[in-house]
Motif scaffolding. Structure first.
Motif, mmCIF file in Angstrom:
data_model
loop_
_atom_site.group_PDB
_atom_site.id
_atom_site.type_symbol
_atom_site.label_atom_id
_atom_site.label_comp_id
_atom_site.label_asym_id
_atom_site.label_seq_id
_atom_site.Cartn_x
_atom_site.Cartn_y
_atom_site.Cartn_z
ATOM 1 N N PHE A 7 0.846 -1.184 0.000
ATOM 2 C CA PHE A 7 0.000 0.000 0.000
ATOM 3 C C PHE A 7 0.883 1.235 0.000
ATOM 4 O O PHE A 7 2.070 1.165 0.308
ATOM 5 N N ASN A 8 0.287 2.351 -0.367
ATOM 6 C CA ASN A 8 1.006 3.619 -0.412
ATOM 7 C C ASN A 8 0.965 4.257 0.982
ATOM 8 O O ASN A 8 -0.101 4.639 1.466
ATOM 9 N N TYR A 9 2.118 4.356 1.601
ATOM 10 C CA TYR A 9 2.237 4.893 2.969
ATOM 11 C C TYR A 9 1.582 6.274 3.095
ATOM 12 O O TYR A 9 0.810 6.524 4.015
ATOM 13 N N THR A 10 1.878 7.161 2.154
ATOM 14 C CA THR A 10 1.386 8.540 2.206
ATOM 15 C C THR A 10 -0.123 8.606 2.028
ATOM 16 O O THR A 10 -0.796 9.368 2.729
ATOM 17 N N GLU A 11 -0.658 7.825 1.104
ATOM 18 C CA GLU A 11 -2.113 7.817 0.885
ATOM 19 C C GLU A 11 -2.854 7.351 2.133
ATOM 20 O O GLU A 11 -3.884 7.919 2.507
ATOM 21 N N LYS A 12 -2.350 6.312 2.770
ATOM 22 C CA LYS A 12 -2.999 5.792 3.981
ATOM 23 C C LYS A 12 -2.869 6.793 5.134
ATOM 24 O O LYS A 12 -3.794 6.964 5.931
ATOM 25 N N LEU A 13 -1.722 7.451 5.208
ATOM 26 C CA LEU A 13 -1.531 8.479 6.235
ATOM 27 C C LEU A 13 -2.514 9.625 6.019
ATOM 28 O O LEU A 13 -3.115 10.137 6.974
ATOM 29 N N GLU A 14 -2.723 9.994 4.772
ATOM 30 C CA GLU A 14 -3.671 11.061 4.454
ATOM 31 C C GLU A 14 -5.097 10.649 4.823
ATOM 32 O O GLU A 14 -5.875 11.455 5.331
ATOM 33 N N ALA A 15 -5.443 9.400 4.597
ATOM 34 C CA ALA A 15 -6.779 8.916 4.975
ATOM 35 C C ALA A 15 -6.963 9.012 6.488
ATOM 36 O O ALA A 15 -8.023 9.444 6.966
ATOM 37 N N ALA A 16 -5.941 8.651 7.238
ATOM 38 C CA ALA A 16 -6.013 8.765 8.704
ATOM 39 C C ALA A 16 -6.090 10.227 9.120
ATOM 40 O O ALA A 16 -6.884 10.599 9.991
ATOM 41 N N ARG A 17 -5.265 11.063 8.492
ATOM 42 C CA ARG A 17 -5.271 12.497 8.816
ATOM 43 C C ARG A 17 -6.652 13.099 8.579
ATOM 44 O O ARG A 17 -7.164 13.865 9.403
ATOM 45 N N SER A 29 -11.675 6.091 16.722
ATOM 46 C CA SER A 29 -11.273 4.799 17.307
ATOM 47 C C SER A 29 -10.349 4.056 16.343
ATOM 48 O O SER A 29 -10.261 4.397 15.159
ATOM 49 N N MET A 30 -9.709 3.034 16.837
ATOM 50 C CA MET A 30 -8.890 2.188 15.967
ATOM 51 C C MET A 30 -9.758 1.526 14.900
ATOM 52 O O MET A 30 -9.328 1.367 13.758
ATOM 53 N N HIS A 31 -10.979 1.164 15.272
ATOM 54 C CA HIS A 31 -11.894 0.585 14.289
ATOM 55 C C HIS A 31 -12.161 1.589 13.162
ATOM 56 O O HIS A 31 -12.176 1.213 11.976
ATOM 57 N N ASP A 32 -12.360 2.864 13.514
ATOM 58 C CA ASP A 32 -12.566 3.909 12.500
ATOM 59 C C ASP A 32 -11.345 4.004 11.582
ATOM 60 O O ASP A 32 -11.481 4.155 10.364
ATOM 61 N N LEU A 33 -10.159 3.933 12.180
ATOM 62 C CA LEU A 33 -8.934 4.035 11.393
ATOM 63 C C LEU A 33 -8.777 2.844 10.456
ATOM 64 O O LEU A 33 -8.375 3.002 9.296
ATOM 65 N N VAL A 34 -9.094 1.648 10.938
ATOM 66 C CA VAL A 34 -9.049 0.447 10.092
ATOM 67 C C VAL A 34 -9.959 0.643 8.882
ATOM 68 O O VAL A 34 -9.567 0.377 7.738
ATOM 69 N N ASP A 35 -11.179 1.136 9.117
ATOM 70 C CA ASP A 35 -12.132 1.365 8.022
ATOM 71 C C ASP A 35 -11.641 2.439 7.049
ATOM 72 O O ASP A 35 -11.709 2.259 5.831
ATOM 73 N N ALA A 36 -11.174 3.562 7.580
ATOM 74 C CA ALA A 36 -10.764 4.682 6.728
ATOM 75 C C ALA A 36 -9.506 4.367 5.930
ATOM 76 O O ALA A 36 -9.398 4.730 4.754
ATOM 77 N N MET A 37 -8.561 3.689 6.569
ATOM 78 C CA MET A 37 -7.287 3.403 5.913
ATOM 79 C C MET A 37 -7.343 2.139 5.058
ATOM 80 O O MET A 37 -6.448 1.891 4.263
ATOM 81 N N LYS A 38 -8.394 1.344 5.275
ATOM 82 C CA LYS A 38 -8.548 0.075 4.555
ATOM 83 C C LYS A 38 -7.316 -0.816 4.757
ATOM 84 O O LYS A 38 -6.785 -1.418 3.813
ATOM 85 N N LEU A 39 -6.892 -0.863 6.018
ATOM 86 C CA LEU A 39 -5.784 -1.719 6.438
ATOM 87 C C LEU A 39 -6.221 -2.482 7.677
ATOM 88 O O LEU A 39 -7.072 -2.013 8.430
ATOM 89 N N ASN A 40 -5.608 -3.630 7.903
ATOM 90 C CA ASN A 40 -5.919 -4.333 9.150
ATOM 91 C C ASN A 40 -5.108 -3.707 10.287
ATOM 92 O O ASN A 40 -4.132 -2.988 10.059
ATOM 93 N N ARG A 41 -5.525 -3.984 11.508
ATOM 94 C CA ARG A 41 -4.888 -3.388 12.692
ATOM 95 C C ARG A 41 -3.387 -3.658 12.740
ATOM 96 O O ARG A 41 -2.603 -2.779 13.063
ATOM 97 N N SER A 42 -3.010 -4.887 12.439
ATOM 98 C CA SER A 42 -1.589 -5.229 12.543
ATOM 99 C C SER A 42 -0.760 -4.421 11.544
ATOM 100 O O SER A 42 0.356 -3.998 11.861
ATOM 101 N N SER A 43 -1.274 -4.175 10.366
ATOM 102 C CA SER A 43 -0.556 -3.351 9.388
ATOM 103 C C SER A 43 -0.410 -1.917 9.884
ATOM 104 O O SER A 43 0.640 -1.290 9.697
ATOM 105 N N ILE A 44 -1.466 -1.415 10.509
ATOM 106 C CA ILE A 44 -1.401 -0.052 11.060
ATOM 107 C C ILE A 44 -0.353 0.010 12.162
ATOM 108 O O ILE A 44 0.521 0.886 12.155
#
Length: 192
Positions: A7-17, A29-44
């Motif tokens: 995945f693109n580090y910057t794109e996922k960071l922007e989604a979290a931001r 929440s972490m659940h919100d971040l998982v949904d927004a970033m479309k990554l699993n918790r361990s990847s985050i």
């Protein structure tokens, strides 16, 4: 052998931001971040750290974005006062266009009172933004376009603090015309 990130580090960071920007730090929440970033918790966790680490990375990314915005605006004009006016109008226009409070302002009110790391990061960024403004103010004073005898540091801090007031007024009224009248008044006062 470790897996390559797919995945693109910057794109996922922007989604979290953007999520922190929209909901705020505490409401995200972490659940919100998982949904927004479309990554699993361990990847985050593996890539960005815990929620607080991720937030600080997002905040740092945002402060770099703002510093670049100020720098670009400061190079758009040749004369000090024109440059200063351009910076002010550019920052306000983007805030109103995005229809989001500055992430820095949100963080100051929500997170900084209990988070020394966020405070330190924002103080450093504020110093950079203030230095950009001070340089243009000093030039405008030297050109005779700002008659105030107030130090450039005071004028720069006044401008920076005005940005949160403009957003606050817009948030309450949704009246861009009134905000732009306030911007005109700020510039008029600086010129005195």
């Amino acid at each position: 052998m470790p897996r390559n990130k797919e995945f693109n580090y910057t794109e996922k960071l922007e989604a979290a931001r953007n999520l922190f920007w929209e909901k705020g730090y505490h409401a995200t929440s972490m659940h919100d971040l998982v949904d927004a970033m479309k990554l699993n918790r361990s990847s985050i966790y593996d890539t960005y750290g815990n929620k607080h680490d991720l937030f600080l990375k997002c905040l740092k990314d945002y402060t770099i974005f703002k510093e670049n915005q100020y720098l670009r605006a400061s190079m758009a004009q040749n004369k000090g006062i024109e440059t200063l006016e351009y910076i002010i109008r550019d920052v306000v226009e983007q805030t109103l266009t995005d229809n989001k409070a500055c992430l820095t302002v949100k963080t100051i009110f929500e997170v900084v009172p209990t988070d020394p790391e966020a405070q330190k990061l924002l103080l450093k960024s504020g110093e950079s933004l203030q230095a950009i403004l001070e340089k243009t103010i000093l030039q405008a004073q030297a050109d005779g376009d700002i008659n105030s005898k107030s130090p450039s540091t005071v004028i720069a801090r006044y401008i920076l603090s005005s940005f949160s007031s403009f957003w606050s007024h817009y948030n309450l009224t949704q009246n861009k015309k009134e905000v732009m009248e306030m911007v005109d008044f700020l510039i008029e006062q600086i010129r005195k």
